[in-house]
Design a protein around this motif. Structure first.
Motif, mmCIF file in Angstrom:
data_model
loop_
_atom_site.group_PDB
_atom_site.id
_atom_site.type_symbol
_atom_site.label_atom_id
_atom_site.label_comp_id
_atom_site.label_asym_id
_atom_site.label_seq_id
_atom_site.Cartn_x
_atom_site.Cartn_y
_atom_site.Cartn_z
ATOM 1 N N ALA A 74 0.060 -3.858 1.641
ATOM 2 C CA ALA A 74 0.171 -5.056 0.808
ATOM 3 C C ALA A 74 -0.833 -6.114 1.248
ATOM 4 O O ALA A 74 -1.458 -6.784 0.421
ATOM 5 C CB ALA A 74 1.594 -5.608 0.883
ATOM 6 N N ASN A 75 -1.000 -6.278 2.564
ATOM 7 C CA ASN A 75 -1.968 -7.248 3.077
ATOM 8 C C ASN A 75 -3.390 -6.868 2.672
ATOM 9 O O ASN A 75 -4.191 -7.726 2.282
ATOM 10 C CB ASN A 75 -1.865 -7.335 4.603
ATOM 11 N N GLN A 76 -3.696 -5.578 2.787
ATOM 12 C CA GLN A 76 -5.047 -5.130 2.439
ATOM 13 C C GLN A 76 -5.311 -5.311 0.950
ATOM 14 O O GLN A 76 -6.407 -5.705 0.549
ATOM 15 C CB GLN A 76 -5.237 -3.662 2.827
ATOM 16 N N ASP A 77 -4.299 -5.026 0.127
ATOM 17 C CA ASP A 77 -4.461 -5.235 -1.319
ATOM 18 C C ASP A 77 -4.724 -6.708 -1.629
ATOM 19 O O ASP A 77 -5.569 -7.043 -2.472
ATOM 20 C CB ASP A 77 -3.201 -4.766 -2.062
ATOM 21 N N ALA A 78 -3.992 -7.578 -0.943
ATOM 22 C CA ALA A 78 -4.185 -9.015 -1.171
ATOM 23 C C ALA A 78 -5.578 -9.453 -0.713
ATOM 24 O O ALA A 78 -6.236 -10.268 -1.374
ATOM 25 C CB ALA A 78 -3.110 -9.811 -0.435
ATOM 26 N N TRP A 79 -6.021 -8.913 0.401
ATOM 27 C CA TRP A 79 -7.359 -9.233 0.909
ATOM 28 C C TRP A 79 -8.433 -8.779 -0.086
ATOM 29 O O TRP A 79 -9.360 -9.520 -0.393
ATOM 30 C CB TRP A 79 -7.562 -8.565 2.258
ATOM 31 N N THR A 80 -8.285 -7.549 -0.584
ATOM 32 C CA THR A 80 -9.249 -7.011 -1.541
ATOM 33 C C THR A 80 -9.296 -7.870 -2.795
ATOM 34 O O THR A 80 -10.367 -8.189 -3.320
ATOM 35 C CB THR A 80 -8.885 -5.567 -1.911
ATOM 36 N N ARG A 81 -8.128 -8.249 -3.275
ATOM 37 C CA ARG A 81 -8.035 -9.097 -4.467
ATOM 38 C C ARG A 81 -8.726 -10.430 -4.244
ATOM 39 O O ARG A 81 -9.463 -10.926 -5.097
ATOM 40 C CB ARG A 81 -6.556 -9.284 -4.799
ATOM 41 N N LEU A 82 -8.517 -11.023 -3.060
ATOM 42 C CA LEU A 82 -9.125 -12.317 -2.738
ATOM 43 C C LEU A 82 -10.643 -12.198 -2.709
ATOM 44 O O LEU A 82 -11.355 -12.987 -3.345
ATOM 45 C CB LEU A 82 -8.607 -12.814 -1.385
ATOM 46 N N VAL A 83 -11.155 -11.226 -1.956
ATOM 47 C CA VAL A 83 -12.603 -11.090 -1.800
ATOM 48 C C VAL A 83 -13.271 -10.816 -3.142
ATOM 49 O O VAL A 83 -14.295 -11.424 -3.488
ATOM 50 C CB VAL A 83 -12.937 -9.988 -0.780
ATOM 51 N N ALA A 84 -12.697 -9.891 -3.930
ATOM 52 C CA ALA A 84 -13.297 -9.547 -5.221
ATOM 53 C C ALA A 84 -13.292 -10.742 -6.171
ATOM 54 O O ALA A 84 -14.285 -11.006 -6.861
ATOM 55 C CB ALA A 84 -12.549 -8.370 -5.849
ATOM 56 N N THR A 85 -12.196 -11.477 -6.215
ATOM 57 C CA THR A 85 -12.095 -12.610 -7.128
ATOM 58 C C THR A 85 -13.079 -13.709 -6.754
ATOM 59 O O THR A 85 -13.755 -14.287 -7.618
ATOM 60 C CB THR A 85 -10.661 -13.167 -7.142
ATOM 61 N N VAL A 86 -13.187 -14.003 -5.456
ATOM 62 C CA VAL A 86 -14.121 -15.039 -5.017
ATOM 63 C C VAL A 86 -15.560 -14.592 -5.271
ATOM 64 O O VAL A 86 -16.411 -15.393 -5.685
ATOM 65 C CB VAL A 86 -13.904 -15.376 -3.531
ATOM 66 N N ALA A 87 -15.843 -13.301 -5.054
ATOM 67 C CA ALA A 87 -17.196 -12.791 -5.305
ATOM 68 C C ALA A 87 -17.558 -12.930 -6.778
ATOM 69 O O ALA A 87 -18.679 -13.323 -7.126
ATOM 70 C CB ALA A 87 -17.299 -11.334 -4.863
#
Length: 209
Positions: A74-87
């Motif tokens: 769940a943490n990794q999914d949230a991290w991926t979502r954050l990085v992709a959205t900011v990018a």
């Protein structure tokens, strides 16, 4: 230097940041903003940000169904979502500063980035809520409208093959160059086609003009 300092500080403060998710998100946004200042031109910064977006889904899958593994996933999914959205957001922001030499160049950049956003929206479907999808879609629409509007007034690209070897200036004049921009048109022809010497454009060579 700003980017390097921000990147170096992230692991050192990771434990504190994961206990304060909003601070972690702010740190990531700060790193991306520093990254978006690197590069001599907006096009270089745009390319760098898009490369980060390409890497945002490359983390290895978390295997296992123990409570710890489920939380890690769940943490990794949230991290991926954050990085992709900011990018994506930074890429759209940088795109507004880009200039294009032709309509074709503008449309190619627009379509390529739109496809990339669409691909990552689909790829992140398991992580996103409906509101997130709408946010990313709004960003995509803004980018498409902006580049389409600015590209609409630019010149189109055409193929041209000179019959004989001659200077770029002669070719620019033959193609109807404005006397006020003739030198600039000839220079653009040389740069676009990577011609070694502007005085000798090889006859029979396919040019993009």
């Amino acid at each position: 230097r700003t980017f390097d300092v921000a990147l170096a500080a992230l692991p050192a403060s990771a434990v504190a940041l994961v206990r304060a998710p909003a601070d972690l998100a702010s740190a990531v946004v700060g790193i991306f903003r520093a990254l978006s200042q690197l590069g001599a031109t907006p096009a270089q910064r745009f390319s760098a940000t898009r490369r980060v977006l390409d890497e945002s889904l490359t983390l290895p899958n978390v295997i296992g169904d123990t409570p710890a593994r489920l939380q890690q996933r769940a943490n990794q999914d949230a991290w991926t979502r954050l990085v992709a959205t900011v990018a994506i957001a930074e890429g759209v922001r940088i795109a507004t500063d880009m200039t294009f030499a032709s309509y074709d160049e503008a449309i190619a950049a627009r379509d390529s980035f739109a496809e990339q956003i669409d691909a990552y929206s689909l790829g992140l479907g398991t992580f996103y809520a409906d509101d997130d999808f709408e946010t990313v879609e709004q960003l995509r629409r803004v980018m498409v409208r902006d580049i389409t509007a600015r590209g609409g007034s630019l010149a189109r690209l055409y193929d041209y093959t000179p019959a004989t070897t001659e200077p770029a200036l002669v070719i620019a004049q033959r193609l109807g160059g404005d006397p006020d921009t003739l030198l600039a048109d000839a220079d653009e022809l040389v740069v676009r086609n990577r011609i070694a010497h502007p005085g000798f454009v090889t006859g029979g060579q396919l040019l993009e003009v």
